[in-house]
Enzyme design. Structure first.
Site, PDB file in Angstrom:
ATOM      1  N   LYS A 159      -6.439   5.183   5.693  1.00 48.64           N
ATOM      2  CA  LYS A 159      -7.464   4.249   5.553  1.00 48.64           C
ATOM      3  C   LYS A 159      -6.986   2.825   6.442  1.00 48.64           C
ATOM      4  O   LYS A 159      -5.677   2.717   6.414  1.00 48.64           O
ATOM      5  CB  LYS A 159      -8.081   4.012   4.438  1.00 48.64           C
ATOM      6  CG  LYS A 159      -7.270   3.093   3.657  1.00 48.64           C
ATOM      7  CD  LYS A 159      -7.987   2.634   2.312  1.00 48.64           C
ATOM      8  CE  LYS A 159      -8.544   1.242   2.346  1.00 48.64           C
ATOM      9  NZ  LYS A 159      -7.854   0.055   1.855  1.00 48.64           N
ATOM     10  N   GLU A 164      -7.498  -6.379  -9.792  1.00 44.05           N
ATOM     11  CA  GLU A 164      -5.790  -6.608  -9.508  1.00 44.05           C
ATOM     12  C   GLU A 164      -5.384  -7.922  -9.627  1.00 44.05           C
ATOM     13  O   GLU A 164      -6.185  -8.913  -9.715  1.00 44.05           O
ATOM     14  CB  GLU A 164      -5.651  -6.136  -7.962  1.00 44.05           C
ATOM     15  CG  GLU A 164      -6.174  -4.665  -7.483  1.00 44.05           C
ATOM     16  CD  GLU A 164      -5.752  -4.485  -6.082  1.00 44.05           C
ATOM     17  OE1 GLU A 164      -4.599  -4.090  -5.730  1.00 44.05           O
ATOM     18  OE2 GLU A 164      -6.814  -4.758  -5.504  1.00 44.05           O
ATOM     19  N   HIS A 190     -12.416   3.646  -2.108  1.00 44.70           N
ATOM     20  CA  HIS A 190     -11.811   3.716  -3.441  1.00 44.70           C
ATOM     21  C   HIS A 190     -12.874   3.971  -4.609  1.00 44.70           C
ATOM     22  O   HIS A 190     -13.284   4.786  -5.315  1.00 44.70           O
ATOM     23  CB  HIS A 190     -10.933   2.941  -3.931  1.00 44.70           C
ATOM     24  CG  HIS A 190      -9.623   2.807  -3.080  1.00 44.70           C
ATOM     25  ND1 HIS A 190      -9.019   3.937  -2.370  1.00 44.70           N
ATOM     26  CD2 HIS A 190      -9.028   1.726  -2.691  1.00 44.70           C
ATOM     27  CE1 HIS A 190      -8.289   3.439  -1.499  1.00 44.70           C
ATOM     28  NE2 HIS A 190      -8.040   2.111  -1.595  1.00 44.70           N
TER      29      HIS A 190
END
Ligand code: BG6
Length: 487
Positions: A152, A220, A244
């Site tokens: 990707k 994150e 994702h």
């Protein structure tokens, strides 16, 4: 329990971009782990191919350095301390190559052993995919059995993804193209399929009659410093949701495939993507992280003071089919959030009637943690132990099986390791098919276009928080709340 490692067939793997960041951080240390595990055979070879003017020894030195810098630990010692490192390095070779010119291609041709499994990893900018594919064919490096692996971002919208697919299709058949989404290589993501389709008890409840809603979070703590220029052209929607989170949603929502084979699984995932409803603007929250005393704001990291790109996104979407009609899927992902945690939570409906006086019924929630610790828990209501009547309490039933599976459970292969071994084995189940990627962009594009048309400005949020407060408010409007993530 000792996990079984089945060695793959001998192979020659060429890594274009072999000196790049991904190769050094993930691909090469990952291959070394598979070598230690006995899965990469001693006659397999890895050939780095890049612009850098180094020789095979220079490449080996670079890989030794990468293993010590990024390899982490295996068991109780650093990966770089394993005695097998020298033998692994001896299986590496290197060619200086010009992806857009003629330099290096004949040399590469003389090194690749056609009688073995041949795989070509395009760890380079997508703008080079066509050049490399063309030269692989022209120089007789690739044949019907060769595989190519592409990373990707696979396009930045539907039309660029279609163009990439067409370019690759003019040189390779779909069964030769492995589009990586590394989330599909994560252990728990695959466990999700085992859980759903290897047990009888979940499937009857896995629908709008019993499921209240589903939450998918990928949080994150890192910001985008160092890669701000790339990230600012993508944002959380293109960087994480289109690929994702979309894949996680597919595995949660898809119908049982008739068999665990690549096309059966991918056919079912495709149906989910195509059934995704457009998302209304008021069901999306976008955000940009603020600075702290020690860290920069998103706009500073992106070096673009007027950027409208989002470093956080939350959205509510629906899947229009028999199984999921009316069940909201809440997705959120962001940088600089309070903790690094990824979780999928299937929140079941409340009991229709309680026979107990207590109001302490919690919901049954199946939660699948992807990271940092992989595990699966089911929140259950039980009786609080001891005298004092029938008091109810909610406890998580831990289904991570670490005890049952023993110490091996801690050393599960990294996503990249597993996926590269699947390429060599010729198994495309955990890779995205061209039509899947296109369908994902077809859903994403109108959402992004709408932001552009309205000049939508992301909301600021505190670094170290769970995103803009509006993201909690959107849940509250629906009478729901985001689950606390495990620290
Ligand atoms: C990448 C994104 O695909 O996935 C990054 O480009 C992100 O922005 C990363 O940080 C997250 O991967 P993981 O495996 O660390 O959750």
């Amino acid at each position: 329990m000792v996990s079984r490692v089945i060695p793959v067939k001998p192979f020659d793997l060429v890594i274009f971009g072999g000196t790049g960041d991904l190769a050094r951080r993930k691909i090469l240390p990952g291959l070394f782990r598979r070598f230690i595990a006995g899965q990469m055979p001693s006659d397999a070879r890895i050939i780095g191919a890049a612009r850098s003017d180094i020789d095979a020894q220079g490449f080996r030195d670079m890989v030794r350095q990468a293993v010590s810098e990024f390899g982490g630990t295996l068991g109780d010692k650093a990966l770089a301390e394993y005695d097998e490192l020298d033998s692994f390095l001896a299986q590496l070779d290197y060619v200086t190559i010009d992806a857009m010119g003629e330099q290096g291609w004949s040399e590469l041709r003389s090194k690749v052993r056609k009688e073995l499994v041949n795989a070509f990893y395009f760890s380079v900018a997508p703008s080079l995919f066509g050049d490399i594919a063309e030269r692989l064919k022209k120089h007789g490096l690739a044949d019907e059995d060769s595989r190519i692996v592409v990373e990707k971002p696979f396009g930045r919208d539907l039309s660029s993804a279609q163009e990439l697919n067409e370019t690759l299709a003019s040189f390779f058949k779909e069964k030769q193209i492995y589009r990586i989404d590394h989330y599909l290589g994560k252990e728990t993501v695959q466990n999700l399929m085992a859980l759903r389709f290897g047990n009888i008890m979940f499937e009857p409840l896995w629908n709008a009659n019993y499921v209240d809603h589903i939450q998918i979070t990928v949080a994150e703590t890192v910001g985008v410093s160092g890669r701000g220029a790339y990230y600012d052209k993508s944002g959380a929607m293109r960087d994480m949701v289109q690929n994702h989170l979309m894949q996680l949603l597919c595995l949660i929502a898809m119908e049982p495939p008739s068999q665990f084979s690549s096309d059966s699984v991918r056919d079912e995932k495709l149906k989910v993507i195509r059934a995704l409803q457009p998302v209304a603007p008021h069901e999306i929250v976008r955000g940009q992280y603020d600075a702290t005393e020690t860290t920069l704001s998103y706009r500073e990291d992106a070096e673009n003071p007027r950027t409208f790109t989002e470093s956080f996104i939350m959205m509510k979407t629906h899947i229009a089919n028999f199984r999921w009609a009316g069940v909201p899927f809440y997705l959120r992902t962001g940088k600089r959030m309070s903790n690094r945690a990824s979780e999928i939570a299937v929140v079941f409906k409340a009991l229709p009637h309680s026979i107990f006086d207590s109001n302490d019924h919690g919901r049954n929630v199946l939660s699948i943690q992807l990271q940092p610790d992989e595990g699966i828990t089911m929140d259950m209501t039980i009786k609080e132990p001891g005298p004092g009547g029938m008091r109810l309490v909610n406890v998580p039933l831990d289904m991570s099986f670490a005890d049952a599976l023993g110490p091996d459970a801690d050393d599960v292969p990294d996503a990249y390791e597993r996926l590269i071994m699947d390429v060599i084995r010729g198994n495309q189940t955990l890779f995205m098919r061209g039509d899947e990627v296109e369908a994902a962009w077809a859903w994403t594009d109108p959402i992004i276009e709408d932001w552009k048309a309205r000049n939508d400005v992301p909301k600021p949020y505190d670094s170290g928080s769970m995103g803009p407060l509006d993201s909690q408010a959107l849940m509250q409007r629906d009478g729901r709340a985001w689950r606390e993530l495990k620290k």
